[in-house]
Design a protein around this motif. Structure first.
Motif, short mmCIF file in Angstrom:
data_model
loop_
_atom_site.label_atom_id
_atom_site.label_comp_id
_atom_site.label_asym_id
_atom_site.label_seq_id
_atom_site.Cartn_x
_atom_site.Cartn_y
_atom_site.Cartn_z
N LYS A 239 -1.68 -25.31 84.37
CA LYS A 239 -2.35 -25.70 85.62
C LYS A 239 -2.76 -24.47 86.44
O LYS A 239 -3.85 -24.44 87.01
CB LYS A 239 -1.44 -26.60 86.45
CG LYS A 239 -1.15 -27.95 85.85
CD LYS A 239 -2.36 -28.82 85.80
CE LYS A 239 -2.45 -29.63 87.06
NZ LYS A 239 -3.64 -30.46 87.13
N LEU A 240 -1.89 -23.46 86.50
CA LEU A 240 -2.24 -22.24 87.22
C LEU A 240 -3.43 -21.55 86.56
O LEU A 240 -4.29 -20.99 87.23
CB LEU A 240 -1.04 -21.29 87.29
CG LEU A 240 0.09 -21.72 88.23
CD1 LEU A 240 1.30 -20.82 88.03
CD2 LEU A 240 -0.37 -21.71 89.68
N SER A 241 -3.48 -21.59 85.23
CA SER A 241 -4.59 -20.97 84.50
C SER A 241 -5.89 -21.75 84.67
O SER A 241 -6.96 -21.22 84.39
CB SER A 241 -4.26 -20.89 83.01
OG SER A 241 -3.18 -20.04 82.80
N SER A 242 -5.79 -22.98 85.10
CA SER A 242 -6.98 -23.82 85.28
C SER A 242 -7.68 -23.56 86.61
O SER A 242 -8.78 -24.07 86.84
CB SER A 242 -6.60 -25.30 85.20
OG SER A 242 -6.10 -25.60 83.92
N MET A 243 -7.04 -22.78 87.48
CA MET A 243 -7.66 -22.47 88.78
C MET A 243 -8.78 -21.46 88.58
O MET A 243 -8.63 -20.52 87.79
CB MET A 243 -6.62 -21.89 89.74
CG MET A 243 -5.52 -22.85 90.11
SD MET A 243 -4.19 -22.06 91.01
CE MET A 243 -4.99 -21.67 92.54
N ASP B 89 -3.47 -19.93 76.03
CA ASP B 89 -3.73 -19.96 77.46
C ASP B 89 -4.88 -19.02 77.83
O ASP B 89 -5.73 -19.36 78.66
CB ASP B 89 -2.47 -19.62 78.24
CG ASP B 89 -2.61 -19.88 79.72
OD1 ASP B 89 -3.14 -20.94 80.09
OD2 ASP B 89 -2.19 -19.03 80.51
N GLU B 90 -4.91 -17.86 77.23
CA GLU B 90 -6.00 -16.92 77.50
C GLU B 90 -7.33 -17.47 76.96
O GLU B 90 -8.37 -17.30 77.59
CB GLU B 90 -5.71 -15.53 76.91
CG GLU B 90 -4.61 -14.79 77.64
CD GLU B 90 -4.86 -14.61 79.13
OE1 GLU B 90 -5.97 -14.21 79.52
OE2 GLU B 90 -3.93 -14.89 79.92
N ILE B 91 -7.29 -18.12 75.82
CA ILE B 91 -8.50 -18.76 75.29
C ILE B 91 -8.95 -19.87 76.25
O ILE B 91 -10.14 -19.99 76.58
CB ILE B 91 -8.26 -19.32 73.87
CG1 ILE B 91 -8.07 -18.16 72.89
CG2 ILE B 91 -9.41 -20.22 73.43
CD1 ILE B 91 -7.57 -18.58 71.52
N HIS B 92 -7.98 -20.65 76.73
CA HIS B 92 -8.27 -21.72 77.69
C HIS B 92 -8.95 -21.15 78.94
O HIS B 92 -9.89 -21.75 79.48
CB HIS B 92 -6.96 -22.44 78.05
CG HIS B 92 -6.97 -23.14 79.35
ND1 HIS B 92 -6.27 -22.69 80.43
CD2 HIS B 92 -7.61 -24.27 79.76
CE1 HIS B 92 -6.47 -23.50 81.45
NE2 HIS B 92 -7.27 -24.47 81.08
N GLN B 93 -8.52 -19.98 79.40
CA GLN B 93 -9.09 -19.40 80.61
C GLN B 93 -10.56 -19.02 80.45
O GLN B 93 -11.28 -18.95 81.43
CB GLN B 93 -8.28 -18.17 81.03
CG GLN B 93 -6.97 -18.52 81.68
CD GLN B 93 -6.24 -17.30 82.18
OE1 GLN B 93 -6.84 -16.32 82.60
NE2 GLN B 93 -4.92 -17.36 82.16
N THR B 94 -11.00 -18.79 79.21
CA THR B 94 -12.42 -18.45 79.01
C THR B 94 -13.32 -19.63 79.34
O THR B 94 -14.52 -19.45 79.53
CB THR B 94 -12.69 -17.98 77.56
OG1 THR B 94 -12.42 -19.05 76.65
CG2 THR B 94 -11.86 -16.76 77.21
N TYR B 95 -12.77 -20.84 79.42
CA TYR B 95 -13.53 -22.04 79.75
C TYR B 95 -13.43 -22.41 81.23
O TYR B 95 -14.02 -23.39 81.66
CB TYR B 95 -13.06 -23.23 78.89
CG TYR B 95 -13.32 -23.01 77.43
CD1 TYR B 95 -14.59 -23.18 76.90
CD2 TYR B 95 -12.29 -22.61 76.58
CE1 TYR B 95 -14.83 -22.96 75.54
CE2 TYR B 95 -12.52 -22.38 75.23
CZ TYR B 95 -13.79 -22.57 74.72
OH TYR B 95 -14.03 -22.35 73.39
N VAL B 96 -12.69 -21.62 82.00
CA VAL B 96 -12.52 -21.88 83.43
C VAL B 96 -13.50 -21.01 84.19
O VAL B 96 -13.64 -19.82 83.91
CB VAL B 96 -11.06 -21.59 83.87
CG1 VAL B 96 -10.90 -21.75 85.38
CG2 VAL B 96 -10.08 -22.47 83.12
N SER B 97 -14.17 -21.61 85.16
CA SER B 97 -15.18 -20.91 85.95
C SER B 97 -14.64 -19.61 86.55
O SER B 97 -13.64 -19.61 87.27
CB SER B 97 -15.65 -21.83 87.07
OG SER B 97 -16.52 -21.16 87.94
#
Length: 176
Positions: A23-27, A124-132
């Motif tokens: 959730k923190l990484s989704s910010m 998680d780092e890969i996931h962050q590449t999809y977060v604005s």
């Protein structure tokens, strides 16, 4: 029965912790940086208030100085927090695996913890590449891995002392 309940409780904590990391990484970048900078500013203000009250310091920085200091501290503190959250995740994981295996297969628990914690850091780092506004950074995976290793080291220290010291001492006392 007791082992099963303990395993489930530890697993629930580990999953909740991982969800919190996600959730923190989704910010987005602005929200994430803003929140951490605000938290740092509040911490500095509160610390100065207490130290001023007790006569340790006599510092009353302007809001602009406080904002500048918060900005300077933000990046290193975020890296420390990266390592810290993975330290906790690894600790929970290794405790879970050790309880699950009755403390009999420590090396398997250690390897599973490494694979899961570092694998989660990479995902998680890969996931962050999809977060604005966010990017996945290899350095963050390295920092998360260091946190994982520290968590494992803390648990290993406890485990060695318990297994070779405390447990052995109880056995020797009972034999007397």
């Amino acid at each position: 029965m007791k082992k099963a309940i303990l395993s489930i409780i530890i697993l629930i904590f580990a999953i909740l912790w991982a969800v919190g990391i996600y959730k923190l990484s989704s910010m987005n970048t602005q929200n994430s940086n803003g929140k951490s900078t605000d938290i740092i500013a509040i911490f500095i203000e509160d610390t100065l208030e207490v130290t001023n009250e007790y006569g340790i310091t006599n510092s009353h920085p302007t809001n602009s100085k406080l904002a500048r200091v918060s900005q300077l501290i933000n990046a290193p503190m975020r890296k420390v927090m990266h390592a810290s959250v993975y330290l906790v995740l690894a600790f929970l994981a290794i405790v879970f695996f050790n309880v699950l295996m009755n403390n009999k297969h420590y090396w398997i628990a250690l390897i599973l913890t490494l694979i899961i914690s570092i694998g989660f850091a990479v995902s998680d780092e890969i996931h962050q590449t999809y977060v604005s506004g966010r990017t996945g950074q290899f350095l963050d995976v390295v920092i998360d891995s260091i946190g994982t290793l520290v968590g494992i080291f803390i648990y290993t220290t406890y485990y060695i002392v318990y297994k070779n010291g405390y447990k052995k001492g109880i056995t020797e006392r009972n034999e007397e």
